[in-house]
Design a protein around this motif. Structure first.
Motif, PDB file in Angstrom:
ATOM      1  N   LEU A  43     -12.117  -1.272  -9.816  1.00  0.00           N
ATOM      2  CA  LEU A  43     -11.640  -2.184 -10.842  1.00  0.00           C
ATOM      3  C   LEU A  43     -12.825  -2.921 -11.461  1.00  0.00           C
ATOM      4  O   LEU A  43     -13.654  -3.482 -10.738  1.00  0.00           O
ATOM      5  CB  LEU A  43     -10.662  -3.192 -10.256  1.00  0.00           C
ATOM      6  CG  LEU A  43      -9.265  -2.690  -9.917  1.00  0.00           C
ATOM      7  CD1 LEU A  43      -9.241  -1.965  -8.592  1.00  0.00           C
ATOM      8  CD2 LEU A  43      -8.273  -3.840  -9.927  1.00  0.00           C
ATOM      9  N   LEU A  90      -5.107  -3.369 -15.719  1.00  0.00           N
ATOM     10  CA  LEU A  90      -4.390  -4.263 -14.820  1.00  0.00           C
ATOM     11  C   LEU A  90      -4.553  -5.703 -15.253  1.00  0.00           C
ATOM     12  O   LEU A  90      -5.640  -6.131 -15.642  1.00  0.00           O
ATOM     13  CB  LEU A  90      -4.923  -4.097 -13.395  1.00  0.00           C
ATOM     14  CG  LEU A  90      -4.606  -2.745 -12.737  1.00  0.00           C
ATOM     15  CD1 LEU A  90      -5.576  -2.452 -11.608  1.00  0.00           C
ATOM     16  CD2 LEU A  90      -3.174  -2.740 -12.224  1.00  0.00           C
ATOM     17  N   TYR A 104      -3.136 -12.392  -8.432  1.00  0.00           N
ATOM     18  CA  TYR A 104      -2.015 -11.498  -8.128  1.00  0.00           C
ATOM     19  C   TYR A 104      -1.857 -10.529  -9.296  1.00  0.00           C
ATOM     20  O   TYR A 104      -1.795 -10.950 -10.447  1.00  0.00           O
ATOM     21  CB  TYR A 104      -0.728 -12.289  -7.901  1.00  0.00           C
ATOM     22  CG  TYR A 104      -0.806 -13.200  -6.701  1.00  0.00           C
ATOM     23  CD1 TYR A 104      -1.217 -14.515  -6.841  1.00  0.00           C
ATOM     24  CD2 TYR A 104      -0.492 -12.737  -5.431  1.00  0.00           C
ATOM     25  CE1 TYR A 104      -1.309 -15.363  -5.743  1.00  0.00           C
ATOM     26  CE2 TYR A 104      -0.573 -13.569  -4.321  1.00  0.00           C
ATOM     27  CZ  TYR A 104      -0.988 -14.880  -4.491  1.00  0.00           C
ATOM     28  OH  TYR A 104      -1.087 -15.702  -3.394  1.00  0.00           O
ATOM     29  N   PHE A 105      -1.749  -9.255  -8.951  1.00  0.00           N
ATOM     30  CA  PHE A 105      -1.793  -8.217  -9.976  1.00  0.00           C
ATOM     31  C   PHE A 105      -0.409  -7.708 -10.369  1.00  0.00           C
ATOM     32  O   PHE A 105       0.525  -7.679  -9.560  1.00  0.00           O
ATOM     33  CB  PHE A 105      -2.625  -7.029  -9.484  1.00  0.00           C
ATOM     34  CG  PHE A 105      -4.096  -7.283  -9.515  1.00  0.00           C
ATOM     35  CD1 PHE A 105      -4.713  -7.962  -8.494  1.00  0.00           C
ATOM     36  CD2 PHE A 105      -4.861  -6.854 -10.596  1.00  0.00           C
ATOM     37  CE1 PHE A 105      -6.087  -8.212  -8.530  1.00  0.00           C
ATOM     38  CE2 PHE A 105      -6.223  -7.091 -10.648  1.00  0.00           C
ATOM     39  CZ  PHE A 105      -6.833  -7.779  -9.614  1.00  0.00           C
ATOM     40  N   GLY A 106      -0.333  -7.251 -11.612  1.00  0.00           N
ATOM     41  CA  GLY A 106       0.836  -6.554 -12.106  1.00  0.00           C
ATOM     42  C   GLY A 106       0.719  -5.068 -11.835  1.00  0.00           C
ATOM     43  O   GLY A 106      -0.264  -4.611 -11.254  1.00  0.00           O
ATOM     44  N   PRO A 107       1.708  -4.293 -12.281  1.00  0.00           N
ATOM     45  CA  PRO A 107       1.720  -2.850 -12.019  1.00  0.00           C
ATOM     46  C   PRO A 107       0.770  -2.049 -12.901  1.00  0.00           C
ATOM     47  O   PRO A 107       0.473  -0.895 -12.604  1.00  0.00           O
ATOM     48  CB  PRO A 107       3.167  -2.466 -12.288  1.00  0.00           C
ATOM     49  CG  PRO A 107       3.632  -3.473 -13.291  1.00  0.00           C
ATOM     50  CD  PRO A 107       2.933  -4.753 -12.931  1.00  0.00           C
ATOM     51  N   GLY A 108       0.306  -2.660 -13.979  1.00  0.00           N
ATOM     52  CA  GLY A 108      -0.640  -1.974 -14.842  1.00  0.00           C
ATOM     53  C   GLY A 108      -0.011  -1.238 -16.009  1.00  0.00           C
ATOM     54  O   GLY A 108       1.184  -0.939 -16.015  1.00  0.00           O
TER      55      GLY A 108
ATOM     56  N   TYR B  36      -7.013  -6.163  -0.859  1.00  0.00           N
ATOM     57  CA  TYR B  36      -5.852  -5.696  -1.598  1.00  0.00           C
ATOM     58  C   TYR B  36      -5.491  -4.292  -1.139  1.00  0.00           C
ATOM     59  O   TYR B  36      -6.351  -3.507  -0.762  1.00  0.00           O
ATOM     60  CB  TYR B  36      -6.145  -5.633  -3.102  1.00  0.00           C
ATOM     61  CG  TYR B  36      -6.269  -6.966  -3.798  1.00  0.00           C
ATOM     62  CD1 TYR B  36      -7.516  -7.554  -3.991  1.00  0.00           C
ATOM     63  CD2 TYR B  36      -5.138  -7.624  -4.298  1.00  0.00           C
ATOM     64  CE1 TYR B  36      -7.633  -8.774  -4.645  1.00  0.00           C
ATOM     65  CE2 TYR B  36      -5.258  -8.842  -4.958  1.00  0.00           C
ATOM     66  CZ  TYR B  36      -6.504  -9.406  -5.124  1.00  0.00           C
ATOM     67  OH  TYR B  36      -6.621 -10.610  -5.781  1.00  0.00           O
ATOM     68  N   GLN B  38      -3.523  -0.863  -2.581  1.00  0.00           N
ATOM     69  CA  GLN B  38      -3.003  -0.245  -3.791  1.00  0.00           C
ATOM     70  C   GLN B  38      -2.364   1.090  -3.473  1.00  0.00           C
ATOM     71  O   GLN B  38      -3.040   2.036  -3.062  1.00  0.00           O
ATOM     72  CB  GLN B  38      -4.108  -0.060  -4.851  1.00  0.00           C
ATOM     73  CG  GLN B  38      -3.557   0.411  -6.189  1.00  0.00           C
ATOM     74  CD  GLN B  38      -4.618   0.467  -7.270  1.00  0.00           C
ATOM     75  OE1 GLN B  38      -5.800   0.604  -7.010  1.00  0.00           O
ATOM     76  NE2 GLN B  38      -4.193   0.330  -8.528  1.00  0.00           N
ATOM     77  N   LYS B  42       0.740   2.058  -8.505  1.00  0.00           N
ATOM     78  CA  LYS B  42       1.049   0.630  -8.496  1.00  0.00           C
ATOM     79  C   LYS B  42      -0.205  -0.210  -8.651  1.00  0.00           C
ATOM     80  O   LYS B  42      -1.323   0.283  -8.523  1.00  0.00           O
ATOM     81  CB  LYS B  42       1.763   0.253  -7.193  1.00  0.00           C
ATOM     82  CG  LYS B  42       3.107   0.940  -6.990  1.00  0.00           C
ATOM     83  CD  LYS B  42       3.771   0.461  -5.722  1.00  0.00           C
ATOM     84  CE  LYS B  42       5.127   1.122  -5.532  1.00  0.00           C
ATOM     85  NZ  LYS B  42       5.799   0.661  -4.273  1.00  0.00           N
ATOM     86  N   GLY B  43      -0.019  -1.478  -8.924  1.00  0.00           N
ATOM     87  CA  GLY B  43      -1.139  -2.394  -8.994  1.00  0.00           C
ATOM     88  C   GLY B  43      -1.544  -2.862  -7.606  1.00  0.00           C
ATOM     89  O   GLY B  43      -0.793  -2.703  -6.646  1.00  0.00           O
ATOM     90  N   PRO B  44      -2.726  -3.417  -7.477  1.00  0.00           N
ATOM     91  CA  PRO B  44      -3.185  -3.926  -6.178  1.00  0.00           C
ATOM     92  C   PRO B  44      -2.280  -5.037  -5.665  1.00  0.00           C
ATOM     93  O   PRO B  44      -1.887  -5.926  -6.419  1.00  0.00           O
ATOM     94  CB  PRO B  44      -4.589  -4.452  -6.493  1.00  0.00           C
ATOM     95  CG  PRO B  44      -5.004  -3.736  -7.729  1.00  0.00           C
ATOM     96  CD  PRO B  44      -3.753  -3.544  -8.512  1.00  0.00           C
ATOM     97  N   PHE B  46      -1.871  -8.101  -2.933  1.00  0.00           N
ATOM     98  CA  PHE B  46      -2.604  -9.015  -2.062  1.00  0.00           C
ATOM     99  C   PHE B  46      -2.174  -8.818  -0.609  1.00  0.00           C
ATOM    100  O   PHE B  46      -0.990  -8.753  -0.302  1.00  0.00           O
ATOM    101  CB  PHE B  46      -2.329 -10.445  -2.501  1.00  0.00           C
ATOM    102  CG  PHE B  46      -2.855 -11.499  -1.559  1.00  0.00           C
ATOM    103  CD1 PHE B  46      -2.037 -12.071  -0.600  1.00  0.00           C
ATOM    104  CD2 PHE B  46      -4.168 -11.911  -1.648  1.00  0.00           C
ATOM    105  CE1 PHE B  46      -2.507 -13.032   0.260  1.00  0.00           C
ATOM    106  CE2 PHE B  46      -4.656 -12.891  -0.794  1.00  0.00           C
ATOM    107  CZ  PHE B  46      -3.824 -13.444   0.170  1.00  0.00           C
ATOM    108  N   PHE B  89      -8.868  -2.139  -1.027  1.00  0.00           N
ATOM    109  CA  PHE B  89     -10.039  -2.683  -1.708  1.00  0.00           C
ATOM    110  C   PHE B  89     -10.390  -4.041  -1.128  1.00  0.00           C
ATOM    111  O   PHE B  89      -9.501  -4.872  -0.922  1.00  0.00           O
ATOM    112  CB  PHE B  89      -9.760  -2.890  -3.200  1.00  0.00           C
ATOM    113  CG  PHE B  89      -9.560  -1.631  -3.986  1.00  0.00           C
ATOM    114  CD1 PHE B  89      -8.284  -1.145  -4.233  1.00  0.00           C
ATOM    115  CD2 PHE B  89     -10.644  -0.947  -4.514  1.00  0.00           C
ATOM    116  CE1 PHE B  89      -8.092   0.010  -4.974  1.00  0.00           C
ATOM    117  CE2 PHE B  89     -10.467   0.206  -5.266  1.00  0.00           C
ATOM    118  CZ  PHE B  89      -9.185   0.683  -5.484  1.00  0.00           C
ATOM    119  N   PHE B 101     -14.918  -5.752  -7.104  1.00  0.00           N
ATOM    120  CA  PHE B 101     -14.215  -4.863  -6.183  1.00  0.00           C
ATOM    121  C   PHE B 101     -15.135  -3.772  -5.654  1.00  0.00           C
ATOM    122  O   PHE B 101     -16.013  -3.283  -6.360  1.00  0.00           O
ATOM    123  CB  PHE B 101     -13.037  -4.189  -6.883  1.00  0.00           C
ATOM    124  CG  PHE B 101     -11.854  -5.081  -7.094  1.00  0.00           C
ATOM    125  CD1 PHE B 101     -11.810  -5.944  -8.169  1.00  0.00           C
ATOM    126  CD2 PHE B 101     -10.785  -5.048  -6.221  1.00  0.00           C
ATOM    127  CE1 PHE B 101     -10.716  -6.776  -8.363  1.00  0.00           C
ATOM    128  CE2 PHE B 101      -9.684  -5.867  -6.406  1.00  0.00           C
ATOM    129  CZ  PHE B 101      -9.662  -6.738  -7.481  1.00  0.00           C
TER     130      PHE B 101
END
Lengths: 114, 111
Positions: A43, A90, A104-108, B36, B38, B42-44, B46, B89, B101
Motif C-alpha cells: 500500500l 483504498l 480503518y480501511f474500506g473495501p476499496g 492489518y 487483508q 477486501k480492504g485491510p 485492523f 501487513f 506498509f
C-alpha cells in the motif's frame, strides 16, 4: 456501526480518461486517507484530508487529487489515466489527526485502465 | 529511507499451530505500529496495534511484540485457524498521517 464505505467497487476506464472514486468515513471520523495498492506492491500513501483540508500527499503526480466535503466524505480524482494507474484504491478514516490515530480501511475500489 | 519490511513473504502452518509473522522497520523515531489482515478482495482489517512505550500487547488469540532496540515487531497468532488465511501487513505510523506498509506475508493454514 457502519465501517468505511467506498464506491464504486469496480471501475473501468480507458487511457486519458478521468476517474472519480468516493469514500464515506466511519461516523464521527474527521480524517480520510487514500492509498494505492498496485498488483505486487504494498500500500502506497496517496493523500490525507482532515476538516476539509489536504494535510499531506505522497509521492504521486498532481493528476492525483481529491477533496473532502463538509460531511467528511471524500473524493479521489485521477486525471489523464495511464495503464499503470490500474490498482486497488483504498480509503481509510480515523477519529483524529494525530500520528497515533488508528486508520480503518474500506473495501476499496478496483480501477482498471484499458 | 522509509521502509517497513517483512522477513518471510509466505508462511504455511498446520491448523491449530501457532503462527509468527515478523517485520522490520527503519524509522527509529516511529512510535506507533499496526498489524492489518487483508483477505482476498477486501480492504485491510485492523488486528492489533502497539505504541512504542510498550513491548507487548495481547488481543484475542493475537500478540504483538515490539523490540525497539533492533527495530523489529512480530505478530503471533495462537491456535491458527483456516479463517486466519490472509495476507498480513505491518504498518508504521509516520508523520503527516502516513502509514508505511510492508510488502505483506501470506499466511496459509492447512487443515
Amino acid at each position: 456501526e457502519a465501517g468505511v464505505t467506498q464506491s464504486p467497487t469496480h471501475l473501468i476506464k480507458t487511457r486519458g480518461q478521468q476517474a472519480t472514486l468516493r469514500c464515506s468515513p466511519i461516523s464521527g471520523h474527521t480524517s480520510v486517507y487514500w492509498y494505492q495498492q498496485a498488483l505486487g506492491l504494498g500500500l502506497q500513501f496517496l493523500l490525507w484530508y482532515d476538516e476539509g483540508e489536504e494535510r499531506n500527499r505522497g509521492n504521486f503526480p498532481p493528476r492525483f487529487s481529491g477533496r473532502q466535503f463538509p460531511n467528511y466524505s471524500s473524493e479521489l480524482n485521477v486525471n489523464a489515466l495511464l495503464l499503470g494507474d490500474s490498482a486497488l484504491y483504498l480509503c481509510a478514516s480515523s477519529l483524529g489527526q494525530g500520528s497515533q490515530e488508528t486508520q480503518y480501511f474500506g473495501p476499496g475500489t478496483r480501477l482498471l485502465v484499458l | 529511507g522509509e521502509s517497513v519490511g517483512l522477513h518471510l513473504p509466505t508462511l504455511s502452518v498446520q491448523e491449530g499451530d501457532n503462527s509468527i509473522i515478523n517485520c522490520a522497520y527503519s524509522n527509529s523515531a516511529s512510535d506507533y505500529f499496526i498489524w492489518y489482515k487483508q483477505e482476498s478482495g477486501k480492504g485491510p482489517q485492523f488486528i492489533i496495534d502497539i505504541r512504542s512505550n510498550m513491548d507487548k500487547r495481547q488481543g484475542q488469540r493475537v500478540t504483538v511484540l515490539l523490540n525497539k532496540t533492533v527495530k523489529h515487531l512480530s505478530l503471533q497468532i495462537a491456535a491458527t485457524q483456516p479463517g486466519d488465511s490472509a495476507v498480513y501487513f505491518c504498518a508504521e505510523a509516520y508523520q503527516g498521517g502516513k502509514l508505511i506498509f510492508g510488502q505483506g506475508t501470506e499466511l496459509s493454514v492447512k487443515p
